[in-house]
Motif scaffolding. Structure first.
Motif: not given
Length: 419
Positions: A57-62, A74-77, A79-83
């Motif tokens: 769920s970390d956007p950098v890892n995605i 946005f996704s960092m805060r 979560a889970p908003a995209r995964y």
């Protein structure tokens, strides 16, 4: 070319690709190869650790695993908003509402589905039910792809969602171990992305250096770097680390409305998530003019320069973290209290594994490991007296090669401060 106008040369930044999956022939970067290498690294580390699936769920890892980029901050805060659900032979990106089209054409993703945002802001008082539904959906999909009682790596999830998933019969472990080790070794194509990001950031720092003028606020000066980074299709800056004068000591005071005075030091840490999502992390300290640096300012700068270059010089392939700490530059007692919190750190799409600690901090904070070829290491220095008037921050980005090291950052140091 003079030191002042070097940054105007765009060189290998011409034709910089606009998106991670666009053709990059003009840059000589095979971005498909970059993505495939990164995905294979994650899967190989999962296999080595006995992890059947990960939910990232970390956007950098995605982005590391797939190349998919969308609303990273946005996704960092939220979560889970995209995964991302990833197994050894399948990947499903659960994308934010209305954004499923963004991952089209990425060969690293087998399916794109709408995400179920299991957060309080999305679900309100129904959060517990939302978390149960999220966990049930994930458990069913994991069982289908990886079998019953699979071992699943998780990161950055609401506690309720993780607890529900753990209670479904799935063995939950930390995903960061596999992903951080995967990210720590760069391919030759990745290193081209690193170089492109660094060159763009150096252009921005060059523009900032030329804009220095007593009377500007720190924020006004810092905005010059922001504008340049965004104009060159970089992503964002992770921290607010540009300070002038007294606010350079101690370090880690956030950029604000402080006015740059005459003949002050100005210290900067870039922390730029730049082109292709790669981190440009180097630090420089400047003099505001219009006069010349004082004897004390030059002393601080030369001590930091000495620490930085000594610690770069000892880096070598297959060196242990413990040996690095033992051989690193001994910080003089006068500067020890204000030392930077670590001596060096890994660098890729952000600051990452490993952390290399000072010898004095090693018993409490350090851990052992091996510096290996393909690692990019940022070597740090902060020098300032406890309670002193000013301080100096310097940092360089270094590649570990099969035979030694290569300095990746090219921004020059200040000749007037080295006299």
């Amino acid at each position: 070319m003079t030191e002042l106008d070097w940054h105007a040369e765009r060189g290998d930044l011409e034709g910089l690709a606009q998106l991670d999956r666009e053709p990059a022939a003009d840059q000589g970067i095979d971005l498909v190869a970059v993505r495939r290498y990164r995905l294979s690294r994650v899967r190989s580390r999962m296999a080595a650790l006995g992890v059947d699936a990960v939910i990232l769920s970390d956007p950098v890892n995605i982005r590391y695993a797939t190349g998919a980029r969308n609303m990273q901050v946005f996704s960092m805060r939220n979560a889970p908003a995209r995964y991302l659900l990833l197994t050894q032979d399948h990947s499903i990106l659960y994308e934010f509402t209305g954004c499923m089209h963004l991952a089209e054409g990425l060969e690293t993703i087998d399916e794109v589905r709408p995400a179920r945002t299991a957060s309080f802001v999305a679900a309100g008082p129904q959060i517990a039910a939302s978390e149960r539904a999220w966990a049930q959906e994930m458990a069913e999909e994991i069982s289908r792809l990886a079998g019953d009682r699979a071992t699943v790596g998780l990161e950055r999830l609401n506690a309720g969602a993780a607890i529900e998933l753990n209670g479904s019969g799935i063995r939950v472990v930390d995903a960061q171990h596999a992903v951080e080790i995967a990210r720590s070794v760069k391919s030759p194509e990745e290193l081209k992305c690193v170089a492109a990001s660094l060159r763009a950031t150096e252009i921005g720092v060059g523009a900032l250096r030329e804009a220095i003028e007593p009377g500007l606020s720190e924020a006004e000066l810092w905005s010059v770097l922001h504008r340049s980074v965004i104009a060159q299709n970089g992503d964002y800056i992770e921290t607010r680390l540009l300070n002038a004068g007294q606010r350079t000591n101690p370090w880690f005071q956030e950029t604000g409305g402080n006015i740059v005075g005459a003949d002050e030091l100005i210290a900067l840490d870039t922390d730029v998530v730049g082109c292709h999502g790669y981190y440009s992390d180097f630090s420089r300290t400047f003099h505001s003019g219009p006069g010349t640096p004082s004897r004390e300012q030059r002393k601080l700068y030369k001590v930091a320069y000495e620490q930085l270059h000594h610690n770069m010089s000892i880096l070598r392939p297959h060196m242990s973290f413990r040996d690095y700490a033992r051989e690193a530059w001994e910080i003089p007692e006068d500067y020890y209290a204000n030392r930077y919190y670590l001596s060096a750190h890994g660098c890729g799409m952000t600051g990452e594994y490993p952390y290399l600690y000072h010898e004095g901090d090693f018993p409490a904070s350090g851990y052992d490991g091996e510096i290996v070829p393909g690692m990019v290491i940022c070597v740090e220095s902060y020098i300032g007296l406890e309670g002193g008037a000013e301080g100096v921050k310097l940092e360089e980005q270094v590649l570990i090669t099969e035979t030694g090291r290569e300095i990746l950052s090219r921004f020059p140091f200040e000749e007037d401060l080295l006299k």
